[in-house]
Design a protein around this motif. Structure first.
Motif, short mmCIF file in Angstrom:
data_model
loop_
_atom_site.label_atom_id
_atom_site.label_comp_id
_atom_site.label_asym_id
_atom_site.label_seq_id
_atom_site.Cartn_x
_atom_site.Cartn_y
_atom_site.Cartn_z
N LEU A 112 0.84 -1.20 0.00
CA LEU A 112 0.00 0.00 0.00
C LEU A 112 0.87 1.25 0.00
O LEU A 112 0.61 2.20 -0.76
CB LEU A 112 -0.93 0.01 1.22
N CYS A 145 3.85 1.77 -1.15
CA CYS A 145 4.46 2.01 -2.47
C CYS A 145 3.41 2.46 -3.48
O CYS A 145 3.68 3.31 -4.33
CB CYS A 145 5.16 0.75 -2.96
N SER A 146 2.22 1.89 -3.37
CA SER A 146 1.16 2.26 -4.30
C SER A 146 0.72 3.71 -4.09
O SER A 146 0.51 4.47 -5.04
CB SER A 146 -0.02 1.29 -4.11
N VAL A 147 0.61 4.12 -2.82
CA VAL A 147 0.26 5.52 -2.51
C VAL A 147 1.35 6.45 -3.02
O VAL A 147 1.08 7.48 -3.65
CB VAL A 147 0.05 5.72 -0.98
N SER A 148 2.61 6.07 -2.79
CA SER A 148 3.73 6.91 -3.19
C SER A 148 3.76 7.07 -4.72
O SER A 148 3.98 8.16 -5.24
CB SER A 148 5.04 6.29 -2.68
N ASP A 162 1.21 6.77 -6.80
CA ASP A 162 0.02 7.56 -7.16
C ASP A 162 0.31 9.06 -6.95
O ASP A 162 0.05 9.89 -7.82
CB ASP A 162 -1.13 7.10 -6.25
N ILE A 169 5.17 8.55 4.32
CA ILE A 169 4.35 7.34 4.47
C ILE A 169 5.14 6.34 5.31
O ILE A 169 6.14 5.79 4.84
CB ILE A 169 4.00 6.75 3.09
N SER A 185 5.39 2.82 7.26
CA SER A 185 4.74 1.52 7.15
C SER A 185 5.42 0.55 8.11
O SER A 185 6.50 0.04 7.82
CB SER A 185 4.89 1.08 5.68
N PRO A 192 -4.37 -3.40 -4.43
CA PRO A 192 -3.61 -2.30 -3.81
C PRO A 192 -3.97 -0.92 -4.37
O PRO A 192 -4.08 0.04 -3.61
CB PRO A 192 -2.16 -2.65 -4.13
N ALA A 221 -5.03 2.32 -2.30
CA ALA A 221 -4.21 3.53 -2.38
C ALA A 221 -5.08 4.72 -2.79
O ALA A 221 -4.92 5.83 -2.27
CB ALA A 221 -3.08 3.33 -3.39
N VAL A 235 -5.32 8.43 -1.09
CA VAL A 235 -5.02 9.66 -1.83
C VAL A 235 -6.25 10.58 -1.87
O VAL A 235 -6.13 11.80 -1.72
CB VAL A 235 -4.50 9.33 -3.25
#
Ligand SMILES: Nc1ncnc2c1ncn2[C@@H]1O[C@H](COP(=O)(O)OS(=O)(=O)O)[C@@H](OP(=O)(O)O)[C@H]1O
Ligand SMILES: Nc1ncnc2c1ncn2[C@@H]1O[C@H](COP(=O)(O)OP(=O)(O)O)[C@@H](O)[C@H]1O
Length: 208
Positions: free
Chosen positions: A46, A48-51, A53, A106, A108, A188, A192, A196
């Motif tokens: 999650l 990495c996916s947010v980052s 995005d 972020i 984690s 994911p 994410a 966001v």
């Protein structure tokens, strides 16, 4: 002059370029997105996916991953209660610095103990600590067992493993809770997207 912790005779030095100037430069507001949950619940994925995005939207973020930090900053720490508490305290302080730099930080980490997470929250001003709870059942995490650690813990080869023989205390008042839908874990990217969207709605993706 003041006394802080074990230090006496120390002084705070103010810099003329501060958080507001950095936030203006980046057109975003610094904050900490703190992802907590069991090992294997999907925290790193999650994060990495947010980052990714945020990056695609031109927003600057940085991931502080528990596993990664234990390769450097926190390599002197293990998994005893005191060590986990110190691990979370250090990451909370680093995350605070990143947020002060104007970044969307972020973090984690399993961060299993409520009081440790709450102490990190208390470091951040005005609602800029966003706790995200990966509420995935132990059975799912254990079934994934991406690193084979649950198997070792069940076999008694790892002692004090979170969820097996060490506690995980779920958040009571987190900002975002992510869980299975009809017994299925959302992809994911979808999770994410929720994070966001929250950041966007709360105004962290612009500096106004
Ligand atoms: N005893 C025990 N309990 C839990 N986890 C263990 C343990 N020993 C090693 N590992 C591995 O360490 C990763 C968790 O590190 P964290 O820094 O996030 O843990 S904590 O917040 O200090 O509890 C965790 O990574 P994630 O799976 O990414 O959560 C595990 O791979
Ligand atoms: N949303 C998801 N759906 C399906 N599998 C996932 C999802 N998120 C993570 N995974 C998988 O679960 C395993 C653990 O994910 P990871 O992000 O490493 O968890 P954690 O950081 O909490 O230990 C990995 O194999 C990963 O590919």
């Amino acid at each position: 002059m003041s006394t802080v912790g074990n230090n006496t005779n120390i002084f705070w030095h103010e810099c003329p370029v501060g958080r507001p100037e950095r936030q203006k430069l980046l057109n975003q507001k610094g904050c900490v997105v703190w992802i907590t949950g069991l090992s294997g619940s999907g925290k790193s994925t999650l994060a990495c996916s947010v980052s990714r995005d945020l990056h695609s939207r031109g927003k600057l973020s940085y991931v502080l991953d528990g596993d990664n930090l234990r390769h450097g900053l926190n390599k002197d720490l293990g998994f005893k209660v005191e060590d986990r508490t110190e691990n979370i305290r250090r990451v909370g302080e680093v995350a605070k610095l990143f947020a002060d730099a104007g970044l969307i930080c972020i973090a984690s980490l399993i961060s299993p103990y409520r009081k440790d997470r709450d102490a990190c929250r208390a470091l951040l001003p005005d609602l800029s600590f966003i706790e995200v709870y990966m509420n995935m059942p132990l059975e799912l995490c254990e079934e994934r067992d991406a690193k084979g650690l649950y198997k070792l813990a069940r076999a008694g080869k790892i002692k004090g493993f979170t969820g097996i023989d060490d506690p995980y205390e779920p958040p009571l008042n987190c900002e975002i809770e992510l869980s299975q839908q009809d017994g299925v874990c959302p992809p994911p990217g979808a999770m994410a997207g929720k994070v966001v969207t929250y950041l966007e709605e709360k105004g962290f993706l612009e500096d106004k």
